[in-house]
Motif scaffolding. Structure first.
Motif, PDB file in Angstrom:
ATOM      1  N   ASP A 283    -114.896 -54.727 -11.974  1.00 27.73           N
ATOM      2  CA  ASP A 283    -115.624 -54.946 -10.863  1.00 27.73           C
ATOM      3  C   ASP A 283    -115.425 -56.510 -10.444  1.00 27.73           C
TER       4      ASP A 283
ATOM      5  N   ASP B 127    -113.400 -58.445  -7.389  1.00 34.91           N
ATOM      6  CA  ASP B 127    -113.842 -59.291  -6.332  1.00 34.91           C
ATOM      7  C   ASP B 127    -112.796 -60.532  -6.509  1.00 34.91           C
TER       8      ASP B 127
ATOM      9  N   ALA C  94    -126.085 -52.169 -16.515  1.00 35.88           N
ATOM     10  CA  ALA C  94    -125.599 -51.365 -15.468  1.00 35.88           C
ATOM     11  C   ALA C  94    -126.163 -50.170 -15.610  1.00 35.88           C
TER      12      ALA C  94
ATOM     13  N   LEU D 189    -130.318 -55.990  -8.554  1.00 36.57           N
ATOM     14  CA  LEU D 189    -128.819 -56.347  -8.565  1.00 36.57           C
ATOM     15  C   LEU D 189    -128.617 -57.856  -7.777  1.00 36.57           C
TER      16      LEU D 189
ATOM     17  N   ASP E 185    -129.470 -60.559  -9.755  1.00 35.63           N
ATOM     18  CA  ASP E 185    -128.576 -60.754 -10.908  1.00 35.63           C
ATOM     19  C   ASP E 185    -129.051 -60.336 -12.259  1.00 35.63           C
TER      20      ASP E 185
ATOM     21  N   ARG F  94    -126.076 -55.985 -13.264  1.00 34.19           N
ATOM     22  CA  ARG F  94    -124.524 -56.166 -12.926  1.00 34.19           C
ATOM     23  C   ARG F  94    -124.026 -55.141 -12.102  1.00 34.19           C
ATOM     24  N   PHE F  95    -124.320 -54.073 -12.160  1.00 35.15           N
ATOM     25  CA  PHE F  95    -123.564 -53.009 -11.697  1.00 35.15           C
ATOM     26  C   PHE F  95    -124.283 -51.638 -11.623  1.00 35.15           C
TER      27      PHE F  95
ATOM     28  N   HIS G 155    -122.812 -53.045  -0.460  1.00 37.31           N
ATOM     29  CA  HIS G 155    -123.390 -53.713  -1.519  1.00 37.31           C
ATOM     30  C   HIS G 155    -122.266 -54.033  -2.485  1.00 37.31           C
TER      31      HIS G 155
ATOM     32  N   LYS H  51    -122.050 -54.835  -5.676  1.00 36.15           N
ATOM     33  CA  LYS H  51    -122.237 -54.432  -6.929  1.00 36.15           C
ATOM     34  C   LYS H  51    -122.690 -52.911  -7.081  1.00 36.15           C
TER      35      LYS H  51
END
Length: 307
Positions: A110, A114, A216, A235, A238, A241-242, A262, A264
């Motif tokens: 992921d 990015d 996650a 999310l 933070d 994470r996912f 989104h 994430k």
């Protein structure tokens, strides 16, 4: 006579029934038949009022692991046996989906996606499998198969179930305290829970907030188990994470839902584990024989639990 109610790929199902039980008369809405002669219905996502058309109905087969669309219906008496599939090829697909989500976090795929969007070349330190603790909510027939399969890949796997069971290679937690303990030690939390009053809204800020920072969530169970606003907040700040989400409160997911865009969240259209006609039909045929012999079929839904 068995009435088959499923779309699409109806012909695949008809061919499978013809192969595994050639003397069984199977009809669909496209056929001309006497509804009084229908003894069983096999369906997925049955239409409103469907079962009321068959006055001599003896049993209903849900062509999937979930039975949300079959319970508490005005046209289906609780006295009619409701039988769900126990696997039908779904466990392997679930394992593949969970592995994809786990590897996304474990190998930082992921984050690399990015970085690609930013034209940045930057390597991250990878984690080994034994550093990724998988926690599975729901150890029914499907959940047990998934949990045992994941252990063969070298991941530490734990699971939670309301009642105590022993599962080789899997640490099993039970009860409310066990639920908290499982969540607190899961780097990837996976929901395979059934849809019950107790599980709706279970994945809220209070519970998900107990996940380790950077964890996650994978939801392949039912969308109503997640409080969407709480997940988005975790999310955004933070803590999580996912999130890989295959099920939602409303399906298809509305185009204006924040999950779509989104960064994430991975959205998939309820495809984590599709029912495969061949193994599904073999289960239905085997259970028809059990019913005819006066035996209890496998996958019989218990009215008190709803699954």
């Amino acid at each position: 006579m068995l009435y088959l109610h499923i779309e699409p790929d109806q012909q695949q199902w008809l061919d499978a029934f013809a192969h595994h039980q050639p003397d069984l008369k199977v009809v669909t809405a496209d056929d001309d038949f006497d509804a009084d002669r229908v003894r069983w219905v096999a369906a997925w996502n049955p239409s409103e009022g469907l079962f009321g058309h068959f006055p001599n109905l003896e049993a209903v087969f849900a062509l999937g692991a979930g039975v949300d669309a079959f319970v508490r219906r005005d046209d289906l008496s609780a006295e009619i046996p409701l039988i769900r599939l126990l696997d039908a090829g779904m466990a392997d697909q679930m394992v593949e989906y969970i592995l994809w989500a786990t590897l996304t976090v474990q190998r930082d795929f992921d984050l690399y996606a990015d970085l690609q969007r930013q034209n940045k070349w930057q390597e991250h330190t990878a984690r080994s499998r034994d550093q990724m603790r998988l926690g599975i909510l729901g150890l029914g027939a499907l959940g047990q198969q998934v949990a045992k399969s994941l252990t063969t890949y070298g991941y530490p796997v734990s699971g939670w179930k309301r009642s105590e069971i022993e599962l080789e290679g899997v640490k099993v937690f039970t009860g409310d305290q066990g639920l908290q303990q499982l969540v607190q030690q899961s780097d990837v939390l996976i929901s395979l829970l059934p849809n019950t009053p107790q599980t709706r809204g279970l994945l809220d800020a209070k519970l998900l907030g107990k996940l380790p920072k950077g964890a996650a969530l994978v939801n392949v169970a039912r969308g109503v188990q997640v409080v969407d606003a709480d997940l988005l907040k975790l999310l955004d700040n933070d803590h999580l994470r996912f999130a890989a989400l295959d099920v939602f409160h409303e399906e298809p997911l509305p185009t204006d839902h924040p999950f779509w865009q989104h960064p994430k969240v991975a959205v998939t259209p309820h495809m984590a584990a599709a029912t495969l006609p061949e193994p599904a039909v073999k289960q239905v045929v085997a259970n028809l024989k059990k019913l005819e012999a006066g035996q209890e079929p496998e996958g019989l839904v218990k009215a008190e639990s709803g699954y």
